[in-house]
Design an enzyme around this catalytic site. Structure first.
Site, PDB file in Angstrom:
ATOM      1  N   CYS A 152       0.820  -1.217   0.000  1.00 38.05           N
ATOM      2  CA  CYS A 152       0.000   0.000   0.000  1.00 38.05           C
ATOM      3  C   CYS A 152       0.851   1.263   0.000  1.00 38.05           C
ATOM      4  O   CYS A 152       0.690   2.133  -0.830  1.00 38.05           O
ATOM      5  CB  CYS A 152      -0.947   0.016   1.196  1.00 38.05           C
ATOM      6  SG  CYS A 152      -2.193  -1.251   1.030  1.00 38.05           S
ATOM      7  N   HIS A 153       1.751   1.375   0.973  1.00 39.93           N
ATOM      8  CA  HIS A 153       2.505   2.612   1.080  1.00 39.93           C
ATOM      9  C   HIS A 153       3.997   2.367   1.232  1.00 39.93           C
ATOM     10  O   HIS A 153       4.734   3.232   1.677  1.00 39.93           O
ATOM     11  CB  HIS A 153       1.957   3.464   2.227  1.00 39.93           C
ATOM     12  CG  HIS A 153       0.488   3.716   2.105  1.00 39.93           C
ATOM     13  ND1 HIS A 153      -0.444   3.002   2.803  1.00 39.93           N
ATOM     14  CD2 HIS A 153      -0.203   4.543   1.304  1.00 39.93           C
ATOM     15  CE1 HIS A 153      -1.658   3.405   2.449  1.00 39.93           C
ATOM     16  NE2 HIS A 153      -1.536   4.329   1.540  1.00 39.93           N
TER      17      HIS A 153
END
Lengths: 174, 423
Positions: free
Chosen positions: A138-139
């Protein structure tokens, strides 16, 4: 209320305070059930322990189990994974913690962590990233072979759930 | 505004009713005789378009709720049931799903219209803040609605957004468990989101009434940003002038909306949401719906969890303080040569942040997001306060009528001289 000459309290003051007090207690008493119903209910709590058989997990393999609706990573670490995790100086870590603190003594090769990125809750991918552990798609957070965060934005290590070894090849999570 | 309570009930029954509940008079003064500035352009039809979209969303949503079930093991299948089994279910769902996007397109145009013409300045601060509240409620409603189909993006979007609250020190984890009703996003979360998704639009409708009340109390702003001085010279009655213009705007907007519903119904969606929710596998690239992307880019640009969350919420909260951050007394960008340029730079930055929010958080994208995030806040916190002090505005027209005559004087005179040529 109109100004009166008499000092001290009268019947109206008593009624005013008593009504206010009962009203306030009543409102406060009713707020609690409305807030409390938000909590995990009994059927959710009933699923709060999970038994895991470790014997089919090969060396070097990461297997995912479910506990309380969350993924649990069970990592049967190779000797080199353990060595690598223990060789890192603590001051290089974002959330300093020794590998020994994250596993059960005598079962050093077994790493059991909650498989939820401590940033915003995605499930990191195993055997990826630069630290022999996990990479969050995701990040971009990365975790090492001890589940400790090595590259942000995640602020904390992967959490270790409460668990105990009931035998050498079986654990109970929760 | 003065001079518009002219309603005279016609007939005995109407008079009997009006003396007991003066609702017809209220409707008449707000939607018929209400004076609107005569220089309003088509950017001013988006309020009516938004009201229509709220109606469209409530109507299609109530009908969809009759076919939907909020229960995690079957919700995904129930949405497919609507798509395949329910008569015209596909149409209702595509109206509702694309309607959310259209709602946001319209609200962004409406907000930028307000920014360009300075509609937030005194005496319209409360009107503007009510708008910011509506925008926040819209975001909450849209987010919870996106969770209901219980696909992969629903599940993981809900996970990422609810985890934002875990950044709150000390009580964060408890708050998140209360939002979830469990230890992760699950069936209790889906159920409560459905209940709130049904409730919030009616709260929006309530705030919309306050928004319109405040609007009609202070009077509309207009493209020249000067107050109405004479109702007779500067305004025209709401009906038929604004009514017809608004309906024309709505029809054109519905054409645009229909193109999406009938030709590209999934263009705004994400293919991963056609995969049922799986708590053990996060999609490789999570993105929120397009209307959240600029804020998502701001969230990701800060390399600290709490900092990112604070920056994201501040990016919205700063709008509420805009009436006091903009120190210029002149409203419309037409008469503010420098603000006009900064407005367009800001618009490009906002769109740029949206683009960056859709890209993976790596390399140059991260650096670009940081620069644009910094500019976003600089615009509100530094540029706008200073601009009011240093900018030399152009001379304002004496009245709306003067502004209209200065622009269209020749035509008006020609029209007055030869009225028979005007169809």
């Amino acid at each position: 209320m109109a100004h009166t000459e008499t000092s001290g309290t009268n019947r109206r003051d008593f009624l005013y305070i008593a009504t206010g007090a009962v009203g306030a207690v009543g409102v406060a008493g009713m707020i609690w059930p409305f807030v409390s119903q938000l909590q995990p209910d009994a059927s959710v709590l009933a699923l709060s322990t999970t038994e895991v058989d470790l014997s089919p997990i090969q060396e070097g393999q990461i297997v995912t189990f479910m506990w309380r609706g969350k993924p649990i990573f069970v990592f049967n670490r190779l000797a080199k994974d353990v060595e690598l995790a223990r060789a890192v100086p603590l001051n290089q870590l974002i959330d300093p913690q020794t590998d020994q603190d994250r596993v059960k003594a005598g079962h050093d090769k077994w790493l059991v962590v909650i498989g939820i990125c401590t940033h915003l809750g995605c499930v990191p991918l195993g055997h990826q990233g630069n630290y022999d552990g996990w990479f969050c798609p995701c990040h971009g957070s990365q975790y090492d072979s001890s589940g400790r965060v090595r590259v942000g934005p995640a602020p904390l290590n992967l959490a270790v759930p409460p668990y105990t070894f009931v035998s050498d090849s079986k654990i109970v999570i929760g | 505004m003065e001079g518009h309570s002219t309603y005279q009930p016609q007939g005995k029954i109407a008079r009997w009713f009006e003396s007991r509940l003066p609702i017809m008079g209220l409707m008449h003064s707000s939607a018929v005789s209400y004076p609107t500035p005569k220089n309003l352009n088509y950017w001013y039809t988006f309020g009516a378009i938004l009201t229509m979209m709220l109606g469209v969303q409530i109507l299609s949503g109530v009908v969809l709720a009759m076919h939907y079930t909020a229960y995690a093991p079957i919700s995904f299948a129930r949405v497919e049931h609507i798509m395949r089994d329910v008569s015209f279910g596909w149409l209702l769902r595509y109206i509702h799903a694309n309607g959310a996007s259209m709602f946001f397109i319209a609200v962004y145009i409406h907000i930028f219209r307000g920014l360009y013409y300075g509609s937030y300045k005194a005496p319209r601060e409360v009107l503007w803040i009510l708008g910011v509240i509506i925008y926040l409620l819209m975001m909450a409603t849209a987010f919870m609605g996106y969770v209901l189909p219980w696909g992969q993006m629903s599940y993981w979007g809900a996970t990422v957004i609810t985890n934002l609250f875990s950044a709150i020190p000390v009580v964060g984890t408890v708050i998140v468990e209360w939002l979830w009703g469990g230890y992760s996003v699950g069936d209790p979360t889906l159920n409560r989101f459905f209940a709130l998704h049904y409730l919030l639009p009616f709260m929006i409708a309530g705030v919309v009434i306050l928004h319109i009340w405040a609007l009609h109390h202070v009077g509309q702003n207009n493209p020249d940003g000067v107050e109405v001085k004479s109702v007779a010279k500067d305004t025209v009655p709401f009906t038929p002038y604004a009514t017809v213009k608004d309906i024309f705007g709505m029809v054109v907007f519905l054409l645009f909306f229909s193109y999406f519903i009938f030709y590209i119904p999934n263009y705004m969606g994400h293919p991963d949401n056609y995969i049922p929710a799986n708590p053990l596998s996060t999609p490789a690239h999570i993105v929120p719906e397009w209307y959240f992307l600029p804020f998502y880019a701001i969230l990701r640009s800060i390399p600290d969890k709490l900092g990112g969350v604070l920056a994201m919420f501040s990016a919205i909260a700063v709008l509420a303080f805009l009436p006091w951050l903009d120190t210029s007394k002149v409203r419309s960008a037409r008469y503010r040569p420098l603000y006009r340029q900064f407005f367009w730079i800001f618009a490009v930055v906002a769109v740029g942040l949206g683009y960056l929010g859709s890209q993976p958080a790596e390399g140059g994208f991260v650096i670009a997001s940081r620069i644009l995030t910094a500019y976003y806040f600089i615009h509100f916190l530094i540029i706008l306060p200073l601009l009011g002090l240093f900018e030399r505005p152009k001379p304002l027209p004496a009245s709306i009528a003067d502004a209209v005559l200065a622009r269209n004087g020749a035509t008006v005179v020609a029209g007055a001289a030869a009225p028979q040529t005007k169809g």
